[in-house]
Design a protein around this motif. Structure first.
Motif, PDB file in Angstrom:
ATOM      1  N   THR A  58      -2.931   5.866  -0.971  1.00  0.00           N
ATOM      2  CA  THR A  58      -2.479   6.768  -2.041  1.00  0.00           C
ATOM      3  C   THR A  58      -1.691   5.995  -3.105  1.00  0.00           C
ATOM      4  O   THR A  58      -1.898   6.189  -4.316  1.00  0.00           O
ATOM      5  N   SER A  59      -0.799   5.113  -2.652  1.00  0.00           N
ATOM      6  CA  SER A  59      -0.015   4.326  -3.601  1.00  0.00           C
ATOM      7  C   SER A  59      -0.933   3.457  -4.459  1.00  0.00           C
ATOM      8  O   SER A  59      -0.737   3.315  -5.666  1.00  0.00           O
ATOM      9  N   MET A  61      -4.083   4.068  -5.176  1.00  0.00           N
ATOM     10  CA  MET A  61      -4.804   4.937  -6.132  1.00  0.00           C
ATOM     11  C   MET A  61      -3.906   5.284  -7.308  1.00  0.00           C
ATOM     12  O   MET A  61      -4.338   5.289  -8.461  1.00  0.00           O
ATOM     13  N   ASN A  62      -2.625   5.580  -7.001  1.00  0.00           N
ATOM     14  CA  ASN A  62      -1.675   5.906  -8.070  1.00  0.00           C
ATOM     15  C   ASN A  62      -1.527   4.728  -9.033  1.00  0.00           C
ATOM     16  O   ASN A  62      -1.507   4.900 -10.241  1.00  0.00           O
ATOM     17  N   SER A  65      -4.721   4.229 -11.174  1.00  0.00           N
ATOM     18  CA  SER A  65      -4.884   5.263 -12.213  1.00  0.00           C
ATOM     19  C   SER A  65      -3.823   5.109 -13.309  1.00  0.00           C
ATOM     20  O   SER A  65      -4.087   5.385 -14.467  1.00  0.00           O
ATOM     21  N   LYS A  69      -4.526   4.138 -17.448  1.00  0.00           N
ATOM     22  CA  LYS A  69      -3.980   4.901 -18.579  1.00  0.00           C
ATOM     23  C   LYS A  69      -3.509   3.952 -19.668  1.00  0.00           C
ATOM     24  O   LYS A  69      -3.530   4.230 -20.821  1.00  0.00           O
TER      25      LYS A  69
ATOM     26  N   PRO B 107       4.331   9.371  -2.142  1.00  0.00           N
ATOM     27  CA  PRO B 107       3.600   9.269  -0.862  1.00  0.00           C
ATOM     28  C   PRO B 107       4.499   9.011   0.346  1.00  0.00           C
ATOM     29  O   PRO B 107       4.146   9.379   1.463  1.00  0.00           O
ATOM     30  N   SER B 205      -3.114  11.641 -11.904  1.00  0.00           N
ATOM     31  CA  SER B 205      -4.399  11.773 -12.616  1.00  0.00           C
ATOM     32  C   SER B 205      -5.369  12.637 -11.819  1.00  0.00           C
ATOM     33  O   SER B 205      -5.276  12.742 -10.590  1.00  0.00           O
ATOM     34  N   THR B 208      -7.238  10.725  -9.135  1.00  0.00           N
ATOM     35  CA  THR B 208      -6.504  10.541  -7.876  1.00  0.00           C
ATOM     36  C   THR B 208      -6.596  11.809  -7.026  1.00  0.00           C
ATOM     37  O   THR B 208      -6.806  11.739  -5.810  1.00  0.00           O
ATOM     38  N   PHE B 212      -8.315  11.679  -3.438  1.00  0.00           N
ATOM     39  CA  PHE B 212      -7.406  11.828  -2.289  1.00  0.00           C
ATOM     40  C   PHE B 212      -8.094  12.465  -1.068  1.00  0.00           C
ATOM     41  O   PHE B 212      -8.096  11.868   0.017  1.00  0.00           O
TER      42      PHE B 212
END
Lengths: 69, 375
Positions: A58-59, A61-62, A65, A69, B107, B205, B208, B212
């Motif tokens: 998750t980190s 992916m963050n 993304s 930007k 997270p 976003s 994401t 997920f």
């Protein structure tokens, strides 16, 4: 001496188990608690490993993304 | 001479156990209507309990002269619960209802969800003193505070106590506002409860949010394959919600599908609440152990937060650890309310809801772990 203690303890546990048998499906095996602690340790470590992997992904992916930007 | 004996033929066959079960059914209906405790499930379960405890009830299978007459509820049970179909489909609806944004922005909150599954495993160890491993594991999963997971695990492990496990799981979920506050207060000091946690809002976003559920399914599935059906259906529901092109399906999953399955699930599970199966000393013990599971889940989350505080500069309000149980959104709200009681300016809602959502994922993974061990 030690053998006597073990015998007495076994008798106590057996009596308790016999008493518990009055309750149908319920048994009384205190040692099961100890023998199953391994599952508790493995299970908790397992959950943390899976959650840790999810946190990492998750980190990541963050971060990706945010960079896009 | 007309014979009216058929009118009281069955009345004389009513047993004390069945009358007690009617009372239990009545209590469940009362709690659902008057106390608003999980009414969507407790009401159908309560009515179903009365239905299946009528002598020779045609709602369940009856054997007469060696011939089995099929009952609608038994047929529904075989079609939807014994193969775990209903709970899994319900997960699609639940997934569609959940907004994962709070854990996507932070997270690390997911760690509390993991810690708060401690009660499941501790209760399993306790229950194994009294029950065989498959039943003990099914009883432990009451601590998942997640009805569908409890049903799936209990069914897959072939537990004989599905009815009692369901009653405990759903009753305690509804009792979260009563069970959790004293445990949280007992384990935290006033100073700890006053810790403020500023919320650093961040945008997530759309990519994401879409990735997920897919990534979680793969990660959880690869590590714990037994959890893949549970987590997969949950995440499929969430993907429908987040993809942005299936709004109608998302709405249907959240409302119509979830409601429909809930009706069937509640009334069908009552087939396991027949007097001769339910009225056993084991049921009382299971209800007690279920309470233990909730207590130790809460304690696990709080103590983990306190442990993290020993090492981190930015202090965490340990109360948010308690929201790591899956009872969504009750647990998150309880923690937020407790925070406001201590300090009217301390808003913990975003953190506690984030932890609560992560509890949903972690409880499903815990269910998968249990199935990996004993399934």
């Amino acid at each position: 001496m030690d053998t006597e203690i073990v015998t007495t303890a076994t008798e106590v546990v057996t009596e308790a188990a016999n008493a518990a048998s009055m309750f149908g499906d319920i048994t009384f095996e205190p040692m099961n608690f100890v023998s199953n602690l391994g599952y508790m340790a493995t299970g908790m470590v397992g959950i943390f490993v899976v959650i840790g992997a999810i946190i990492l992904v998750t980190s990541l992916m963050n971060k990706i993304s945010t960079k896009n930007k | 001479m007309l014979d009216f004996s058929f009118l009281w033929e069955y009345i004389t066959q009513i047993t004390l156990g069945q009358i007690i079960m009617w009372a239990i059914g009545g209590i469940l209906i009362y709690l659902a209507i008057k106390k608003d405790m999980e009414p969507t499930l407790l009401l159908p379960m309560g009515f179903g309990t009365i239905l299946v405890n009528i002598p020779h009830s045609g709602a369940i299978d009856q054997v007469a002269d060696g011939v089995t007459e099929a009952g609608a509820l038994t047929t529904l049970f075989n079609a939807g619960i014994s193969n775990e179909l209903f709970p899994l489909i319900l997960f699609i609806g639940i997934g569609a209802m959940i907004d994962f944004t709070p854990i996507l922005t932070n997270p690390k909150l997911m760690l509390f969800g993991a810690a708060a599954q401690f009660g499941i495993f501790f209760t399993f160890c306790l229950a194994s003193i009294f029950f065989p491993q498959n039943d003990a594991a099914s009883i432990g999963i009451i601590g998942a505070a997640d009805g569908p997971t409890a049903i799936v695990v209990a069914q897959k492990l072939n537990s004989q106590f599905v009815g009692a496990i369901m009653v405990a799981a759903y009753s305690y979920m509804a009792l979260v506002p009563i069970i959790q506050p004293p445990i949280i207060k007992l384990l935290t000091t006033k100073k700890e409860r006053l810790i403020r946690m500023p919320y650093k809002g961040a945008t997530v976003s759309k990519t994401t949010k879409i990735l997920f559920p897919i990534v979680i399914t793969i990660v959880a599935g690869v590590i714990a394959p037994s959890s893949v059906a549970l987590i997969g259906f949950l995440m499929f529901g969430n993907l429908i919600r987040e993809c942005g092109v299936l709004d109608n399906l998302s709405e249907t999953a959240q409302k119509v599908l979830a409601n429909l399955i809930t009706i069937f699930l509640g009334i069908t599970i009552s087939t396991k609440m027949q007097a001769e199966q339910f009225l056993q000393p084991a049921t009382l013990l299971i209800l007690g152990l279920g309470l233990f599971a909730f207590i130790f889940d809460t304690a696990g989350g709080v103590m983990f937060a306190k442990l993290l505080n020993l090492f981190s500069k930015e202090k965490i309000n340990p109360m948010i650890g308690a929201a790591g149980i899956s009872a969504f959104p009750m647990s998150g709200r309880v923690v937020h309310k407790l925070g406001l009681e201590e300090d009217p300016q301390n808003f913990l809602l975003m953190h506690s809801i984030g932890v609560n959502v992560s509890g949903q994922i972690a409880s499903v993974i815990a269910g998968g772990m249990i199935l990996n061990f004993f399934g």
